[in-house]
Motif scaffolding. Structure first.
Motif, PDB file in Angstrom:
ATOM      1  N   VAL A  39       0.830  -1.209   0.000  1.00 28.19           N
ATOM      2  CA  VAL A  39       0.000   0.000   0.000  1.00 28.19           C
ATOM      3  C   VAL A  39       0.862   1.256   0.000  1.00 28.19           C
ATOM      4  CG1 VAL A  39      -1.681   1.332   1.331  1.00 28.19           C
ATOM      5  CG2 VAL A  39      -1.995  -1.115   1.032  1.00 28.19           C
ATOM      6  N   LEU A  40       1.921   1.273   0.787  1.00 30.48           N
ATOM      7  CA  LEU A  40       2.771   2.469   0.833  1.00 30.48           C
ATOM      8  C   LEU A  40       3.479   2.715  -0.486  1.00 30.48           C
ATOM      9  CD1 LEU A  40       4.289   2.227   4.417  1.00 30.48           C
ATOM     10  CD2 LEU A  40       2.507   3.771   3.593  1.00 30.48           C
ATOM     11  N   ARG A  41       3.884   1.666  -1.151  1.00 31.54           N
ATOM     12  CA  ARG A  41       4.585   1.837  -2.431  1.00 31.54           C
ATOM     13  C   ARG A  41       3.629   2.175  -3.578  1.00 31.54           C
ATOM     14  NH1 ARG A  41       9.859   0.695  -2.170  1.00 31.54           N
ATOM     15  NH2 ARG A  41      10.570  -0.643  -0.469  1.00 31.54           N
ATOM     16  N   ASN A  42       2.386   1.754  -3.477  1.00 28.70           N
ATOM     17  CA  ASN A  42       1.428   1.938  -4.569  1.00 28.70           C
ATOM     18  C   ASN A  42       0.187   2.701  -4.128  1.00 28.70           C
ATOM     19  OD1 ASN A  42       2.837   0.257  -6.583  1.00 28.70           O
ATOM     20  ND2 ASN A  42       2.469  -1.338  -5.068  1.00 28.70           N
ATOM     21  N   PHE A  43       0.343   3.626  -3.198  1.00 29.41           N
ATOM     22  CA  PHE A  43      -0.806   4.356  -2.655  1.00 29.41           C
ATOM     23  C   PHE A  43      -1.622   5.073  -3.728  1.00 29.41           C
ATOM     24  CE2 PHE A  43      -2.989   7.794  -0.484  1.00 29.41           C
ATOM     25  CZ  PHE A  43      -3.583   7.105   0.564  1.00 29.41           C
ATOM     26  N   PRO A  44      -0.989   5.777  -4.683  1.00 25.29           N
ATOM     27  CA  PRO A  44      -1.810   6.455  -5.691  1.00 25.29           C
ATOM     28  C   PRO A  44      -2.655   5.490  -6.511  1.00 25.29           C
ATOM     29  CG  PRO A  44       0.443   7.243  -5.791  1.00 25.29           C
ATOM     30  CD  PRO A  44       0.439   6.080  -4.859  1.00 25.29           C
ATOM     31  N   THR A  45      -2.165   4.288  -6.728  1.00 20.21           N
ATOM     32  CA  THR A  45      -2.917   3.317  -7.518  1.00 20.21           C
ATOM     33  C   THR A  45      -4.006   2.662  -6.696  1.00 20.21           C
ATOM     34  OG1 THR A  45      -0.926   2.877  -8.799  1.00 20.21           O
ATOM     35  CG2 THR A  45      -2.687   1.262  -8.942  1.00 20.21           C
ATOM     36  N   ILE A  46      -3.681   2.249  -5.477  1.00 20.28           N
ATOM     37  CA  ILE A  46      -4.629   1.489  -4.663  1.00 20.28           C
ATOM     38  C   ILE A  46      -5.720   2.378  -4.087  1.00 20.28           C
ATOM     39  CG2 ILE A  46      -4.840   0.113  -2.560  1.00 20.28           C
ATOM     40  CD1 ILE A  46      -2.076  -1.024  -3.204  1.00 20.28           C
ATOM     41  N   ILE A  47      -5.390   3.560  -3.656  1.00 24.84           N
ATOM     42  CA  ILE A  47      -6.368   4.454  -3.036  1.00 24.84           C
ATOM     43  C   ILE A  47      -6.747   5.607  -3.973  1.00 24.84           C
ATOM     44  CG2 ILE A  47      -6.823   5.972  -1.070  1.00 24.84           C
ATOM     45  CD1 ILE A  47      -6.663   3.027  -0.325  1.00 24.84           C
ATOM     46  N   GLY A  48      -5.776   6.203  -4.625  1.00 22.11           N
ATOM     47  CA  GLY A  48      -6.025   7.399  -5.435  1.00 22.11           C
ATOM     48  C   GLY A  48      -6.910   7.166  -6.635  1.00 22.11           C
ATOM     49  N   LEU A  49      -6.659   6.106  -7.404  1.00 20.21           N
ATOM     50  CA  LEU A  49      -7.442   5.891  -8.615  1.00 20.21           C
ATOM     51  C   LEU A  49      -8.910   5.540  -8.342  1.00 20.21           C
ATOM     52  CD1 LEU A  49      -4.918   4.182 -11.035  1.00 20.21           C
ATOM     53  CD2 LEU A  49      -5.730   6.531 -11.016  1.00 20.21           C
TER      54      LEU A  49
END
Length: 110
Positions: A39-49
């Motif tokens: 989650v920390l490495r891919n926050f924009p993808t997992i939460i942002g999108l």
């Protein structure tokens, strides 16, 4: 309020609830090192999108001011009716996702 507005509100509430379930599931697994790192490495993808998707839907579906079919003309193309709404949604989604990417500060995790 006609049936389309009620349907759009229902879809928006359902989408927000689904993202809420995603955030809750991530919160429940916050002590799992694999999930936390992912989650920390891919926050924009997992939460942002998902939030960009919902924001785009809300802009297009819920903020419509008239019942007339939406029309979009630009770059030599013309879209009317449902295709106008799809193009507007796509433009909103790309704009919001681009801003997430543009403003995201990449820092190595310690």
């Amino acid at each position: 309020m006609d049936w389309r507005q009620k349907l759009n509100i229902g879809i928006a509430v359902l989408l927000i609830a689904n993202v809420g379930i995603l955030v809750f599931a991530l919160w429940r697994n916050r002590f799992d090192p694999v999930v936390t790192d992912l989650v920390l490495r891919n926050f924009p993808t997992i939460i942002g999108l998902p939030f960009a998707f919902i924001a785009s839907f809300i802009v297009v579906a819920l903020f419509r001011q008239s019942d007339a079919p939406m029309a979009f003309k630009g770059l030599g193309l013309e879209f009317q009716g449902a295709s106008g709404e799809v193009i507007l949604w796509l433009l909103c989604f790309v704009a919001i996702a681009s801003m997430i990417k543009w403003f995201w500060v990449t820092q190595p995790l310690s």
